[in-house]
Scaffold this motif. Structure first.
Motif, PDB file in Angstrom:
ATOM      1  N   TYR A  19      11.838  -0.827  -0.467  1.00 51.34           N
ATOM      2  CA  TYR A  19      13.111  -1.259   0.108  1.00 51.34           C
ATOM      3  C   TYR A  19      13.240  -0.785   1.552  1.00 51.34           C
ATOM      4  O   TYR A  19      13.660  -1.538   2.433  1.00 51.34           O
ATOM      5  N   GLU A  20      12.856   0.455   1.802  1.00 51.24           N
ATOM      6  CA  GLU A  20      12.906   0.992   3.163  1.00 51.24           C
ATOM      7  C   GLU A  20      12.003   0.188   4.095  1.00 51.24           C
ATOM      8  O   GLU A  20      12.376  -0.114   5.233  1.00 51.24           O
ATOM      9  N   ILE A  21      10.816  -0.157   3.613  1.00 51.94           N
ATOM     10  CA  ILE A  21       9.872  -0.953   4.416  1.00 51.94           C
ATOM     11  C   ILE A  21      10.477  -2.319   4.709  1.00 51.94           C
ATOM     12  O   ILE A  21      10.436  -2.808   5.837  1.00 51.94           O
ATOM     13  N   TRP A  22      11.054  -2.939   3.677  1.00 46.45           N
ATOM     14  CA  TRP A  22      11.682  -4.254   3.810  1.00 46.45           C
ATOM     15  C   TRP A  22      12.793  -4.218   4.854  1.00 46.45           C
ATOM     16  O   TRP A  22      12.858  -5.090   5.726  1.00 46.45           O
ATOM     17  N   GLU A  23      13.633  -3.208   4.797  1.00 41.15           N
ATOM     18  CA  GLU A  23      14.716  -3.092   5.776  1.00 41.15           C
ATOM     19  C   GLU A  23      14.176  -2.849   7.182  1.00 41.15           C
ATOM     20  O   GLU A  23      14.639  -3.441   8.151  1.00 41.15           O
ATOM     21  N   ARG A  24      13.197  -1.960   7.288  1.00 38.91           N
ATOM     22  CA  ARG A  24      12.620  -1.618   8.590  1.00 38.91           C
ATOM     23  C   ARG A  24      12.004  -2.847   9.272  1.00 38.91           C
ATOM     24  O   ARG A  24      12.025  -2.971  10.489  1.00 38.91           O
ATOM     25  N   GLU A  25      11.472  -3.763   8.461  1.00 35.56           N
ATOM     26  CA  GLU A  25      10.824  -4.953   9.011  1.00 35.56           C
ATOM     27  C   GLU A  25      11.786  -6.121   9.193  1.00 35.56           C
ATOM     28  O   GLU A  25      11.363  -7.242   9.449  1.00 35.56           O
ATOM     29  N   GLY A  26      13.082  -5.862   9.042  1.00 35.58           N
ATOM     30  CA  GLY A  26      14.077  -6.890   9.308  1.00 35.58           C
ATOM     31  C   GLY A  26      14.434  -7.759   8.115  1.00 35.58           C
ATOM     32  O   GLY A  26      14.925  -8.869   8.284  1.00 35.58           O
ATOM     33  N   ARG A  27      14.168  -7.259   6.916  1.00 36.47           N
ATOM     34  CA  ARG A  27      14.511  -7.945   5.668  1.00 36.47           C
ATOM     35  C   ARG A  27      13.900  -9.338   5.542  1.00 36.47           C
ATOM     36  O   ARG A  27      14.593 -10.304   5.235  1.00 36.47           O
ATOM     37  N   PRO A  28      12.606  -9.468   5.771  1.00 34.68           N
ATOM     38  CA  PRO A  28      11.969 -10.788   5.665  1.00 34.68           C
ATOM     39  C   PRO A  28      11.886 -11.253   4.209  1.00 34.68           C
ATOM     40  O   PRO A  28      11.833 -10.441   3.288  1.00 34.68           O
ATOM     41  N   THR A  29      11.875 -12.549   4.019  1.00 36.78           N
ATOM     42  CA  THR A  29      11.735 -13.093   2.668  1.00 36.78           C
ATOM     43  C   THR A  29      10.267 -13.398   2.383  1.00 36.78           C
ATOM     44  O   THR A  29       9.477 -13.629   3.305  1.00 36.78           O
ATOM     45  N   GLY A  30       9.922 -13.360   1.106  1.00 35.42           N
ATOM     46  CA  GLY A  30       8.582 -13.745   0.679  1.00 35.42           C
ATOM     47  C   GLY A  30       7.499 -12.704   0.874  1.00 35.42           C
ATOM     48  O   GLY A  30       6.314 -13.025   0.741  1.00 35.42           O
ATOM     49  N   ARG A  31       7.863 -11.466   1.176  1.00 40.78           N
ATOM     50  CA  ARG A  31       6.840 -10.432   1.403  1.00 40.78           C
ATOM     51  C   ARG A  31       7.007  -9.257   0.449  1.00 40.78           C
ATOM     52  O   ARG A  31       6.551  -8.156   0.719  1.00 40.78           O
ATOM     53  N   GLU A  32       7.645  -9.535  -0.690  1.00 40.15           N
ATOM     54  CA  GLU A  32       7.926  -8.477  -1.654  1.00 40.15           C
ATOM     55  C   GLU A  32       6.665  -7.753  -2.115  1.00 40.15           C
ATOM     56  O   GLU A  32       6.617  -6.521  -2.168  1.00 40.15           O
ATOM     57  N   GLN A  33       5.624  -8.529  -2.444  1.00 45.16           N
ATOM     58  CA  GLN A  33       4.390  -7.916  -2.940  1.00 45.16           C
ATOM     59  C   GLN A  33       3.726  -7.063  -1.867  1.00 45.16           C
ATOM     60  O   GLN A  33       3.220  -5.977  -2.143  1.00 45.16           O
ATOM     61  N   GLU A  34       3.749  -7.540  -0.635  1.00 46.86           N
ATOM     62  CA  GLU A  34       3.167  -6.771   0.473  1.00 46.86           C
ATOM     63  C   GLU A  34       3.892  -5.438   0.646  1.00 46.86           C
ATOM     64  O   GLU A  34       3.261  -4.389   0.817  1.00 46.86           O
ATOM     65  N   HIS A  35       5.220  -5.484   0.584  1.00 48.16           N
ATOM     66  CA  HIS A  35       6.003  -4.254   0.732  1.00 48.16           C
ATOM     67  C   HIS A  35       5.767  -3.313  -0.449  1.00 48.16           C
ATOM     68  O   HIS A  35       5.673  -2.099  -0.272  1.00 48.16           O
ATOM     69  N   TRP A  36       5.676  -3.873  -1.647  1.00 50.91           N
ATOM     70  CA  TRP A  36       5.423  -3.057  -2.833  1.00 50.91           C
ATOM     71  C   TRP A  36       4.057  -2.371  -2.704  1.00 50.91           C
ATOM     72  O   TRP A  36       3.935  -1.168  -2.935  1.00 50.91           O
ATOM     73  N   ASP A  37       3.038  -3.157  -2.324  1.00 51.88           N
ATOM     74  CA  ASP A  37       1.686  -2.599  -2.200  1.00 51.88           C
ATOM     75  C   ASP A  37       1.629  -1.502  -1.141  1.00 51.88           C
ATOM     76  O   ASP A  37       0.980  -0.470  -1.337  1.00 51.88           O
ATOM     77  N   GLN A  38       2.316  -1.717  -0.022  1.00 51.03           N
ATOM     78  CA  GLN A  38       2.351  -0.698   1.030  1.00 51.03           C
ATOM     79  C   GLN A  38       3.040   0.561   0.521  1.00 51.03           C
ATOM     80  O   GLN A  38       2.582   1.680   0.783  1.00 51.03           O
ATOM     81  N   ALA A  39       4.129   0.378  -0.215  1.00 54.44           N
ATOM     82  CA  ALA A  39       4.851   1.528  -0.767  1.00 54.44           C
ATOM     83  C   ALA A  39       3.974   2.301  -1.744  1.00 54.44           C
ATOM     84  O   ALA A  39       3.948   3.534  -1.721  1.00 54.44           O
ATOM     85  N   VAL A  40       3.236   1.596  -2.582  1.00 49.94           N
ATOM     86  CA  VAL A  40       2.333   2.260  -3.528  1.00 49.94           C
ATOM     87  C   VAL A  40       1.313   3.099  -2.772  1.00 49.94           C
ATOM     88  O   VAL A  40       1.073   4.264  -3.109  1.00 49.94           O
ATOM     89  N   GLN A  41       0.721   2.530  -1.742  1.00 52.42           N
ATOM     90  CA  GLN A  41      -0.281   3.258  -0.960  1.00 52.42           C
ATOM     91  C   GLN A  41       0.313   4.511  -0.326  1.00 52.42           C
ATOM     92  O   GLN A  41      -0.310   5.574  -0.339  1.00 52.42           O
ATOM     93  N   GLU A  42       1.519   4.388   0.227  1.00 52.95           N
ATOM     94  CA  GLU A  42       2.152   5.536   0.876  1.00 52.95           C
ATOM     95  C   GLU A  42       2.499   6.628  -0.135  1.00 52.95           C
ATOM     96  O   GLU A  42       2.272   7.812   0.129  1.00 52.95           O
TER      97      GLU A  42
END
Length: 62
Positions: free
Chosen positions: A13-36
């Motif tokens: 969620y933090e990544i999504w907000e930081r990137e301007g709340r884009p649509t359609g990138r949920e999996q990318e944000h989830w994967d990045q969060a998992v890695q972090e």
């Protein structure tokens, strides 16, 4: 302590907000969060990292 999944949800969620709340990138944000979160876990298991005395020794004006 929060569950791992809850921490990942918050980080994604933090990544999504930081990137301007884009649509359609949920999996990318989830994967990045998992890695972090996994990287944080690895750092915790290793213990504190000794600071490098050279880092920050040079002035930003140099």
């Amino acid at each position: 302590m929060d569950s791992r999944e809850e921490r990942i949800k918050r980080r994604a969620y933090e990544i999504w907000e930081r990137e301007g709340r884009p649509t359609g990138r949920e999996q990318e944000h989830w994967d990045q969060a998992v890695q972090e979160i996994e990287a944080e876990g690895s750092e915790t298991e290793r213990g504190p990292v000794a600071s490098d005395q050279a880092v920050g020794a040079k002035s930003w004006k140099d």
